[in-house]
Design a protein around this motif. Structure first.
Motif, PDB file in Angstrom:
ATOM      1  N   HIS A  42       0.844  -1.195   0.000  1.00  0.00           N
ATOM      2  CA  HIS A  42       0.000   0.000   0.000  1.00  0.00           C
ATOM      3  C   HIS A  42       0.879   1.244   0.000  1.00  0.00           C
ATOM      4  O   HIS A  42       1.890   1.316   0.693  1.00  0.00           O
ATOM      5  CB  HIS A  42      -0.908   0.014   1.233  1.00  0.00           C
ATOM      6  CG  HIS A  42      -1.889  -1.120   1.258  1.00  0.00           C
ATOM      7  ND1 HIS A  42      -2.973  -1.188   0.411  1.00  0.00           N
ATOM      8  CD2 HIS A  42      -1.939  -2.250   2.013  1.00  0.00           C
ATOM      9  CE1 HIS A  42      -3.661  -2.295   0.648  1.00  0.00           C
ATOM     10  NE2 HIS A  42      -3.042  -2.961   1.611  1.00  0.00           N
ATOM     11  N   GLY A  43       0.464   2.216  -0.779  1.00  0.00           N
ATOM     12  CA  GLY A  43       1.196   3.474  -0.826  1.00  0.00           C
ATOM     13  C   GLY A  43       2.526   3.387  -1.537  1.00  0.00           C
ATOM     14  O   GLY A  43       3.315   4.336  -1.490  1.00  0.00           O
ATOM     15  N   ALA A  44       2.810   2.253  -2.160  1.00  0.00           N
ATOM     16  CA  ALA A  44       4.079   2.088  -2.868  1.00  0.00           C
ATOM     17  C   ALA A  44       4.016   2.744  -4.239  1.00  0.00           C
ATOM     18  O   ALA A  44       2.931   3.088  -4.742  1.00  0.00           O
ATOM     19  CB  ALA A  44       4.404   0.605  -3.009  1.00  0.00           C
ATOM     20  N   GLY A  45       5.161   2.896  -4.862  1.00  0.00           N
ATOM     21  CA  GLY A  45       5.224   3.479  -6.193  1.00  0.00           C
ATOM     22  C   GLY A  45       4.709   2.536  -7.258  1.00  0.00           C
ATOM     23  O   GLY A  45       4.480   1.342  -7.024  1.00  0.00           O
ATOM     24  N   TRP A  46       4.545   3.067  -8.455  1.00  0.00           N
ATOM     25  CA  TRP A  46       3.979   2.318  -9.585  1.00  0.00           C
ATOM     26  C   TRP A  46       4.819   1.086  -9.891  1.00  0.00           C
ATOM     27  O   TRP A  46       4.284   0.002 -10.136  1.00  0.00           O
ATOM     28  CB  TRP A  46       3.920   3.246 -10.797  1.00  0.00           C
ATOM     29  CG  TRP A  46       3.261   2.648 -11.995  1.00  0.00           C
ATOM     30  CD1 TRP A  46       1.931   2.640 -12.291  1.00  0.00           C
ATOM     31  CD2 TRP A  46       3.899   1.965 -13.087  1.00  0.00           C
ATOM     32  NE1 TRP A  46       1.699   2.004 -13.483  1.00  0.00           N
ATOM     33  CE2 TRP A  46       2.889   1.572 -14.000  1.00  0.00           C
ATOM     34  CE3 TRP A  46       5.234   1.649 -13.380  1.00  0.00           C
ATOM     35  CZ2 TRP A  46       3.177   0.890 -15.178  1.00  0.00           C
ATOM     36  CZ3 TRP A  46       5.518   0.959 -14.553  1.00  0.00           C
ATOM     37  CH2 TRP A  46       4.486   0.591 -15.432  1.00  0.00           C
ATOM     38  N   LEU A  47       6.144   1.225  -9.854  1.00  0.00           N
ATOM     39  CA  LEU A  47       7.027   0.128 -10.236  1.00  0.00           C
ATOM     40  C   LEU A  47       6.940  -1.020  -9.236  1.00  0.00           C
ATOM     41  O   LEU A  47       6.913  -2.203  -9.634  1.00  0.00           O
ATOM     42  CB  LEU A  47       8.468   0.629 -10.338  1.00  0.00           C
ATOM     43  CG  LEU A  47       9.450  -0.287 -11.071  1.00  0.00           C
ATOM     44  CD1 LEU A  47       8.981  -0.547 -12.494  1.00  0.00           C
ATOM     45  CD2 LEU A  47      10.847   0.326 -11.067  1.00  0.00           C
ATOM     46  N   ARG A  48       6.890  -0.707  -7.947  1.00  0.00           N
ATOM     47  CA  ARG A  48       6.792  -1.763  -6.937  1.00  0.00           C
ATOM     48  C   ARG A  48       5.473  -2.518  -7.044  1.00  0.00           C
ATOM     49  O   ARG A  48       5.416  -3.736  -6.883  1.00  0.00           O
ATOM     50  CB  ARG A  48       6.940  -1.165  -5.528  1.00  0.00           C
ATOM     51  CG  ARG A  48       8.379  -0.903  -5.090  1.00  0.00           C
ATOM     52  CD  ARG A  48       8.437  -0.551  -3.622  1.00  0.00           C
ATOM     53  NE  ARG A  48       7.975  -1.665  -2.794  1.00  0.00           N
ATOM     54  CZ  ARG A  48       7.601  -1.536  -1.519  1.00  0.00           C
ATOM     55  NH1 ARG A  48       7.623  -0.322  -0.945  1.00  0.00           N
ATOM     56  NH2 ARG A  48       7.220  -2.583  -0.825  1.00  0.00           N
ATOM     57  N   LYS A  49       4.411  -1.796  -7.325  1.00  0.00           N
ATOM     58  CA  LYS A  49       3.111  -2.459  -7.487  1.00  0.00           C
ATOM     59  C   LYS A  49       3.098  -3.334  -8.741  1.00  0.00           C
ATOM     60  O   LYS A  49       2.548  -4.438  -8.731  1.00  0.00           O
ATOM     61  CB  LYS A  49       1.989  -1.416  -7.545  1.00  0.00           C
ATOM     62  CG  LYS A  49       1.649  -0.810  -6.193  1.00  0.00           C
ATOM     63  CD  LYS A  49       0.359  -0.024  -6.255  1.00  0.00           C
ATOM     64  CE  LYS A  49      -0.050   0.464  -4.863  1.00  0.00           C
ATOM     65  NZ  LYS A  49      -1.331   1.187  -4.880  1.00  0.00           N
ATOM     66  N   LEU A  50       3.717  -2.847  -9.803  1.00  0.00           N
ATOM     67  CA  LEU A  50       3.790  -3.640 -11.025  1.00  0.00           C
ATOM     68  C   LEU A  50       4.537  -4.938 -10.768  1.00  0.00           C
ATOM     69  O   LEU A  50       4.129  -6.014 -11.216  1.00  0.00           O
ATOM     70  CB  LEU A  50       4.478  -2.841 -12.130  1.00  0.00           C
ATOM     71  CG  LEU A  50       4.655  -3.566 -13.473  1.00  0.00           C
ATOM     72  CD1 LEU A  50       3.300  -3.929 -14.078  1.00  0.00           C
ATOM     73  CD2 LEU A  50       5.456  -2.696 -14.445  1.00  0.00           C
ATOM     74  N   PHE A  51       5.624  -4.864 -10.003  1.00  0.00           N
ATOM     75  CA  PHE A  51       6.393  -6.064  -9.675  1.00  0.00           C
ATOM     76  C   PHE A  51       5.563  -7.023  -8.827  1.00  0.00           C
ATOM     77  O   PHE A  51       5.636  -8.247  -9.013  1.00  0.00           O
ATOM     78  CB  PHE A  51       7.670  -5.677  -8.920  1.00  0.00           C
ATOM     79  CG  PHE A  51       8.488  -6.864  -8.494  1.00  0.00           C
ATOM     80  CD1 PHE A  51       9.266  -7.557  -9.406  1.00  0.00           C
ATOM     81  CD2 PHE A  51       8.472  -7.298  -7.177  1.00  0.00           C
ATOM     82  CE1 PHE A  51      10.014  -8.667  -9.018  1.00  0.00           C
ATOM     83  CE2 PHE A  51       9.214  -8.392  -6.774  1.00  0.00           C
ATOM     84  CZ  PHE A  51       9.992  -9.079  -7.699  1.00  0.00           C
ATOM     85  N   ALA A 258      -3.408  -9.952  -3.210  1.00  0.00           N
ATOM     86  CA  ALA A 258      -4.316  -9.411  -2.189  1.00  0.00           C
ATOM     87  C   ALA A 258      -4.598  -7.935  -2.484  1.00  0.00           C
ATOM     88  O   ALA A 258      -4.292  -7.051  -1.672  1.00  0.00           O
ATOM     89  CB  ALA A 258      -3.716  -9.582  -0.798  1.00  0.00           C
ATOM     90  N   TYR A 259      -5.203  -7.666  -3.628  1.00  0.00           N
ATOM     91  CA  TYR A 259      -5.550  -6.294  -3.985  1.00  0.00           C
ATOM     92  C   TYR A 259      -6.802  -5.862  -3.212  1.00  0.00           C
ATOM     93  O   TYR A 259      -7.567  -6.694  -2.723  1.00  0.00           O
ATOM     94  CB  TYR A 259      -5.789  -6.167  -5.495  1.00  0.00           C
ATOM     95  CG  TYR A 259      -6.776  -7.171  -6.043  1.00  0.00           C
ATOM     96  CD1 TYR A 259      -8.143  -6.911  -6.046  1.00  0.00           C
ATOM     97  CD2 TYR A 259      -6.341  -8.389  -6.559  1.00  0.00           C
ATOM     98  CE1 TYR A 259      -9.051  -7.830  -6.534  1.00  0.00           C
ATOM     99  CE2 TYR A 259      -7.243  -9.323  -7.054  1.00  0.00           C
ATOM    100  CZ  TYR A 259      -8.599  -9.035  -7.030  1.00  0.00           C
ATOM    101  OH  TYR A 259      -9.497  -9.956  -7.505  1.00  0.00           O
ATOM    102  N   GLU A 260      -7.018  -4.565  -3.113  1.00  0.00           N
ATOM    103  CA  GLU A 260      -8.180  -4.055  -2.389  1.00  0.00           C
ATOM    104  C   GLU A 260      -9.451  -4.367  -3.168  1.00  0.00           C
ATOM    105  O   GLU A 260      -9.499  -4.197  -4.381  1.00  0.00           O
ATOM    106  CB  GLU A 260      -8.057  -2.539  -2.180  1.00  0.00           C
ATOM    107  CG  GLU A 260      -6.924  -2.151  -1.245  1.00  0.00           C
ATOM    108  CD  GLU A 260      -6.870  -0.649  -1.021  1.00  0.00           C
ATOM    109  OE1 GLU A 260      -7.820   0.050  -1.457  1.00  0.00           O
ATOM    110  OE2 GLU A 260      -5.893  -0.175  -0.441  1.00  0.00           O
ATOM    111  N   GLY A 265      -9.368  -0.347  -6.190  1.00  0.00           N
ATOM    112  CA  GLY A 265      -8.427  -1.454  -6.104  1.00  0.00           C
ATOM    113  C   GLY A 265      -8.567  -2.422  -7.270  1.00  0.00           C
ATOM    114  O   GLY A 265      -7.566  -2.905  -7.822  1.00  0.00           O
ATOM    115  N   LYS A 266      -9.807  -2.703  -7.652  1.00  0.00           N
ATOM    116  CA  LYS A 266     -10.032  -3.620  -8.777  1.00  0.00           C
ATOM    117  C   LYS A 266      -9.553  -3.000 -10.086  1.00  0.00           C
ATOM    118  O   LYS A 266      -8.951  -3.681 -10.926  1.00  0.00           O
ATOM    119  CB  LYS A 266     -11.516  -3.969  -8.880  1.00  0.00           C
ATOM    120  CG  LYS A 266     -12.026  -4.859  -7.749  1.00  0.00           C
ATOM    121  CD  LYS A 266     -13.523  -5.111  -7.882  1.00  0.00           C
ATOM    122  CE  LYS A 266     -14.034  -5.989  -6.750  1.00  0.00           C
ATOM    123  NZ  LYS A 266     -15.490  -6.230  -6.835  1.00  0.00           N
TER     124      LYS A 266
END
Length: 457
Positions: A42-51, A258-260, A265-266
């Motif tokens: 949560h609250g992470a940058g775009w790249l971390r979420k993509l990973f 485990a997305y919101e 989130g979806k």
């Protein structure tokens, strides 16, 4: 009949329907042992979420480069040079669209495609769909078993029959990796994909194709339609592209994240899952194109326009290219491809059985059943007819997959276009009709492929 008495339990956050339009309780998860097991920061940058979202697309992509596709790519390249690269590109675009819809179905509804079919259709229809899907998964597994056995024979001289039997051991690999965590399974799959891509990159460097001719191959050509033999191989490439089990698989494994469960989130999950599968399928495009380019550069230009079987390509690569390692790299890539595809096929088997029938077996039991059903006919045919029999069995497996495809694609497009099921995430009109158009093209070409196979055309 669809259920009309939707309760508050069936409505997700911010009014998005999690159970609306479905008959049964949506709380039973797909692949419960790994469901929502991978955290999204949560609250992470775009790249971390993509990973964090990266992984499922690669499990799906391996089905598009399995040994069942190699024969059509080899035949197309050796017979017609680079011309059919456009067909590989077109089929890959179709695959990207359908896999994106599959991921969206799983993310929005919390169901995999098998569960969605069970919930929507009367039980007899659901049972029939399950039976057809099981046949398709066994057919797919059949191709992987044969491909792996051929690779073992080429690399280590293991007789084809023993190679078929040895493929049963990869069931233990799946169990070990999944018990370590789903990320370990994804990492293993990606590692094998890197090996396959690396092998073909070296092969292309050795083959030295004319890049201007390669580039022209990605452009549409009227010859594809006017040349009956070229059209037949083109139909084979497109017809065998979208594997029906991949649609069931993708709609399930996207739920390991485990997305919101909010609209925001979806929507974010759909975006990242689509990027993940698109990038992975572009790697599959490179590998399939590389097989055809290699066949064109090594065989077509040297006058060997009749190379269509994997064993023939292996035997000829080294003398044609003048480098002994060329054949070895080809066999290593085939072994990695067969191993990769069979891991995902057995996982899809678990998803389909649990989704359609609500029957849970221990994963090792389920995988042994799937692999056993695939190995038995392969062992019999190999023992009786040898290499020629396995080649014919490989073709038969692709025909069976073609027969099953409409029963997976049509429900997928229908469900994702249905606003009562998808709410505000339902396909907009342009996407809906594009998806139906792609589905129609794939189905018509598969029917044509099956007709030609039956009539011997």
């Amino acid at each position: 009949m669809m259920r009309s008495d939707i309760t508050a339990h069936d409505v997700g956050p911010q009014g998005s329907p999690s159970g609306a339009g479905w008959r049964t309780d949506p709380t039973a998860p797909s692949l419960p042992e790994v469901h929502r097991s991978i955290a999204i920061p949560h609250g992470a940058g775009w790249l971390r979420k993509l990973f964090a979202f990266a992984g499922p697309g690669y499990l799906v992509a391996v089905g598009y480069m399995d040994p069942g596709n190699w024969a059509t790519d080899l035949a197309g390249g050796s017979a017609f040079g680079y011309t059919l690269l456009f067909v590989i590109l077109l089929s890959n675009v179709m695959a990207i669209l359908l896999q994106a819809l599959s991921a969206k179905l799983g993310i929005v509804t919390g169901r995999d495609l098998a569960q969605a079919c069970r919930d929507h259709y009367p039980r007899p229809v659901a049972i029939a769909l399950w039976f057809l899907c099981e046949i398709a998964i066994v057919a797919c597994d059949l191709a992987e078993v044969i491909g792996t056995a051929i690779a073992l024979q080429l690399l280590f001289g293991i007789p084809l029959l023993w190679g078929v039997v040895l493929t049963a051991l990869d069931v233990m690999v799946v169990l070990y990796l999944q018990n370590r965590g789903f990320r370990h399974l994804e990492a293993f799959i990606i590692g094998l994909m890197v090996i396959i891509a690396g092998c073909f990159l070296v092969e292309l460097i050795l083959a030295q194709p004319v890049m201007a001719d390669v580039a022209r191959g990605f452009l549409p050509s009227s010859e594809i339609v006017t040349n009956p033999m070229m059209l037949y191989i083109a139909i084979g490439i497109i017809g065998a592209t979208v594997m029906p089990h991949n649609l069931y698989l993708h709609s399930s494994i996207v739920q390991t994240r485990a997305y919101e469960r909010t609209d925001t989130g979806k929507r974010e999950a759909i975006r990242f899952a689509t990027i993940d599968s698109t990038v992975a399928l572009m790697i599959a495009l490179f590998i399939n194109a590389a097989i055809l380019i290699l066949a064109a550069a090594a065989f077509h230009t040297s006058g060997r326009t009749d190379v269509a079987e994997i064993q023939d390509a292996y035997q000829l690569l080294a003398p044609v290219l003048g480098v002994g390692i060329a054949s070895t790299l080809f066999a290593v890539a085939l072994l990695a491809s067969g191993q990769n595809s069979t891991l995902t096929a057995t996982l899809a088997g678990q998803i389909v059985m649990e989704g359609f029938l609500s029957i849970r077996l221990r994963p090792w039991v389920r995988r042994l059943i799937t692999r056993g059903i695939a190995i038995v006919p392969t062992v019999i045919v190999t023992a009786m007819y040898g290499e020629s029999g396995t080649a014919n069995l490989l073709v038969l497996s692709q025909v069976i997959l073609s027969l099953q495809l409409p029963f997976a694609v049509v429900p997928l497009v229908a469900f994702t276009s249905d606003r009562t099921k998808m709410g505000r995430f339902a396909n907009p009109a342009w996407l809906k009709w594009t998806a139906w158009g792609v589905s129609a093209v794939i189905i018509v070409l598969n029917v044509k492929l099956i007709f030609d196979w039956i009539t011997g055309a």
